[in-house]
Design a protein around this motif. Structure first.
Motif, short mmCIF file in Angstrom:
data_model
loop_
_atom_site.label_atom_id
_atom_site.label_comp_id
_atom_site.label_asym_id
_atom_site.label_seq_id
_atom_site.Cartn_x
_atom_site.Cartn_y
_atom_site.Cartn_z
N VAL A 31 18.93 -3.39 -7.52
CA VAL A 31 18.85 -2.41 -6.43
C VAL A 31 19.67 -1.18 -6.79
CG1 VAL A 31 19.38 -1.93 -4.00
CG2 VAL A 31 18.59 -4.21 -4.66
N ALA A 32 19.05 -0.01 -6.67
CA ALA A 32 19.78 1.25 -6.85
C ALA A 32 20.28 1.71 -5.49
CB ALA A 32 18.87 2.31 -7.46
N PRO A 33 21.59 1.88 -5.32
CA PRO A 33 22.10 2.35 -4.03
C PRO A 33 21.68 3.78 -3.75
CG PRO A 33 23.87 2.26 -5.65
CD PRO A 33 22.66 1.66 -6.30
N PRO A 34 21.66 4.18 -2.49
CA PRO A 34 21.14 5.50 -2.14
C PRO A 34 22.17 6.63 -2.21
CG PRO A 34 21.69 4.33 -0.15
CD PRO A 34 22.00 3.39 -1.29
N THR A 35 21.66 7.84 -2.27
CA THR A 35 22.46 9.04 -2.00
C THR A 35 22.20 9.40 -0.55
OG1 THR A 35 22.21 9.84 -4.28
CG2 THR A 35 22.88 11.45 -2.61
N CYS A 57 19.15 21.26 -8.12
CA CYS A 57 19.48 19.83 -8.11
C CYS A 57 18.19 19.09 -7.77
CB CYS A 57 20.57 19.52 -7.09
SG CYS A 57 22.16 20.28 -7.46
N ASP A 58 17.39 18.86 -8.80
CA ASP A 58 16.02 18.40 -8.56
C ASP A 58 15.70 17.08 -9.27
OD1 ASP A 58 16.19 19.46 -11.08
OD2 ASP A 58 14.36 20.65 -10.97
N LEU A 59 16.69 16.19 -9.35
CA LEU A 59 16.46 14.88 -9.96
C LEU A 59 16.09 13.86 -8.88
CD1 LEU A 59 19.44 14.80 -12.50
CD2 LEU A 59 17.14 15.74 -12.80
N ASP A 60 15.84 12.63 -9.30
CA ASP A 60 15.54 11.55 -8.35
C ASP A 60 16.86 10.95 -7.89
OD1 ASP A 60 14.80 9.34 -6.94
OD2 ASP A 60 13.82 8.31 -8.61
N TYR A 61 17.37 11.44 -6.76
CA TYR A 61 18.68 11.03 -6.28
C TYR A 61 18.65 9.81 -5.37
CZ TYR A 61 19.95 15.64 -8.08
OH TYR A 61 20.13 16.75 -8.90
N VAL A 62 17.56 9.07 -5.35
CA VAL A 62 17.40 7.89 -4.48
C VAL A 62 17.80 8.26 -3.05
CG1 VAL A 62 17.79 5.38 -4.33
CG2 VAL A 62 18.16 6.54 -6.50
N PRO A 63 17.09 9.20 -2.45
CA PRO A 63 17.52 9.76 -1.17
C PRO A 63 17.48 8.78 0.00
CG PRO A 63 15.36 10.60 -1.77
CD PRO A 63 15.88 9.85 -2.95
N ASN A 64 18.64 8.58 0.61
CA ASN A 64 18.79 7.98 1.95
C ASN A 64 18.47 6.50 2.09
OD1 ASN A 64 19.64 10.46 3.16
ND2 ASN A 64 17.52 11.15 3.00
N HIS A 65 17.81 5.89 1.12
CA HIS A 65 17.51 4.47 1.20
C HIS A 65 17.62 3.84 -0.18
CE1 HIS A 65 16.08 4.80 5.35
NE2 HIS A 65 15.42 5.88 4.97
N SER A 66 18.20 2.65 -0.24
CA SER A 66 18.29 1.94 -1.52
C SER A 66 16.89 1.60 -2.00
CB SER A 66 19.13 0.67 -1.37
OG SER A 66 18.56 -0.19 -0.39
N ARG A 67 16.79 1.28 -3.29
CA ARG A 67 15.47 1.08 -3.88
C ARG A 67 15.52 -0.09 -4.88
NH1 ARG A 67 13.77 5.99 -7.29
NH2 ARG A 67 13.98 7.00 -5.25
N ARG A 68 14.48 -0.92 -4.84
CA ARG A 68 14.36 -1.97 -5.84
C ARG A 68 14.05 -1.35 -7.19
NH1 ARG A 68 16.46 -6.69 -4.41
NH2 ARG A 68 15.44 -7.44 -6.31
N VAL A 69 14.90 -1.64 -8.17
CA VAL A 69 14.73 -1.09 -9.52
C VAL A 69 15.18 -2.16 -10.51
CG1 VAL A 69 15.33 0.75 -11.14
CG2 VAL A 69 15.20 1.26 -8.70
N ASP A 70 14.44 -2.34 -11.58
CA ASP A 70 14.85 -3.25 -12.64
C ASP A 70 15.87 -2.52 -13.51
OD1 ASP A 70 15.07 -5.34 -14.40
OD2 ASP A 70 13.24 -4.87 -15.51
#
Length: 412
Positions: free
Chosen positions: A360-364, A374-387
């Protein structure tokens, strides 16, 4: 081969969103925010009235009352986090073969300021004999050693906001140089005083979103206006992998790479092109013998300052390449915890370990408005399942201090 590898076998944390590793991590991925109105002191005359305080915290619940009286709050955080990490590790190493490295930016600043206030108010210099030890940064390590009978190397690192991450790096160096078989790396901080709030406010480093504290820490968001002061502690037990395997320890992850350098540019501002951060990340990858494409997740320094977040984004693009940088999940957990200063490098390292083990990637948090710079994938506002097999954790501090850590999934 195993002798040269470093295992993480224990973790401990006390933060504004949880008083142990489990609650910290669970609240992190559940979007809990630890920022609120300051309760520790009266901020009514200050432009900043918010901070991320460790809540529902009574040190006597964790430590003997006499020890509580004789320690600064940053030391208490260090002791509590270490206690959890050592219990988690169940380490059994000869006492002179285990070491301690503590990282803290300002050490006993809370005791310093409260003591001066007492002198001014009472017009008396009659002080407790315990005052000076409560102020000294290295006494946190000394107290840890006394309580746990640790007699190996003991160091205290003061590299501003990268101090906790450098404690981990220094711990790995002690192990690799043969001076210790295991080291407890600790980051601890509490700067929540009127002095620090006033000083950082005058430098325009802090968010002034007093009306909406939970929205104040906004890493990488277009409307970010500074960081939020936080406090807490983190600890990890680093151990020679061969010893950890021999004693059948629960190995959480491996430390694969560490690098530290300096911008040589300015005492508070990062070098605008990100050259120091770029070099630091590249060196950490080289030490880990990894290519940028092998990194699955990045825990950014991301304090929510205008310049700092933009420079870190630029540096990430330079290291990973524009297209790859936009594919890798990058998050700043400071949206939840505020800026834990010297404690952040360790608690964020723990977040990386948990991200690897939980997938799990924790959110920003509070990332609502995209900044074109600042245009990267910052995992906005919600955690995400990631390997996640490999993670990078960045910590950058005043004085141009840069530190990068590379953490990997443990492979038998």
């Amino acid at each position: 081969m195993y002798k040269d590898r470093i295992a993480i076998t224990g973790m401990g944390a006390i933060t504004p969103i949880g008083l142990d590793v489990s609650s910290y991590w669970n609240n992190l991925i559940l979007n809990k925010i630890g920022v609120g109105h300051i309760q520790r002191f009266d901020p009514s005359e200050l432009p900043v009235k918010i901070a991320a305080e460790v809540k529902d915290f009574s040190p006597a619940d964790f430590l003997p009352k006499k020890l509580v009286r004789n320690t600064d709050i940053f030391m208490q955080f260090a002791l509590i986090a270490t206690q959890e990490a050592l219990a988690d590790s169940n380490i059994h190493v000869q006492s002179d073969r285990i070491g301690i490295v503590v990282g803290s930016a300002l050490g006993g600043i809370s005791t310093v300021t409260s003591t001066q206030e007492q002198i001014t108010k009472c017009n008396s210099y009659r002080l407790s004999p315990h005052i000076v030890p409560k102020m000294l940064g290295n006494i946190a390590a000394a107290q840890i050693a006394i309580i746990h009978g640790i007699q190996g190397p003991s160091l205290t690192v003061n590299t501003a906001c990268s101090a906790g991450a450098d404690a981990i790096g220094m711990a790995s160096m002690l192990i690799k140089s043969g001076q210790a078989d295991a080291v407890v790396a600790v980051g601890a901080e509490s700067i929540l005083t009127g002095l620090m709030a006033a000083g950082l406010s005058s430098a325009r480093a802090l968010s002034t979103n007093n009306k909406s504290p939970e929205r104040a820490s906004r890493p990488f968001d277009l409307n970010r206006d500074g960081f939020v002061m936080g406090e807490g502690g983190g600890a990890v037990v680093l151990e020679r992998l061969d010893i950890a395997i021999e004693r059948e320890a629960d190995i959480k992850a491996e430390l694969l790479g560490y690098a530290n350098n300096t911008d040589a540019y300015h005492v508070t501002s990062p070098e605008p092109t990100g050259r120091g951060e770029i070099s630091c990340m590249k060196r950490a990858l080289q030490q880990a013998e990894l290519t940028p494409s092998q990194v699955d997740y990045i825990n950014a320094h991301g304090t929510a300052t205008k310049v700092g977040d933009q420079v870190e984004t630029t540096a990430l693009k330079a290291v990973f390449g524009e297209s790859l940088a936009k594919e890798i999940p990058v998050s700043s957990t400071k949206g939840a915890t505020g800026h834990l200063m010297g404690a952040g490098g360790v608690t964020e390292f723990i977040a990386c370990i948990q991200a690897i083990n939980e997938g799990v990637a924790p959110p920003t948090l509070n990332y609502d408005n995209q900044d074109s710079e600042c245009d990267l994938d910052y995992v906005p506002n919600h955690s995400r399942r990631v390997d996640i097999k490999i993670a990078m954790s960045n910590s950058f501090g005043f004085g141009g201090q840069n530190t990068s850590l590379i953490i990997g999934e443990y492979k038998h």
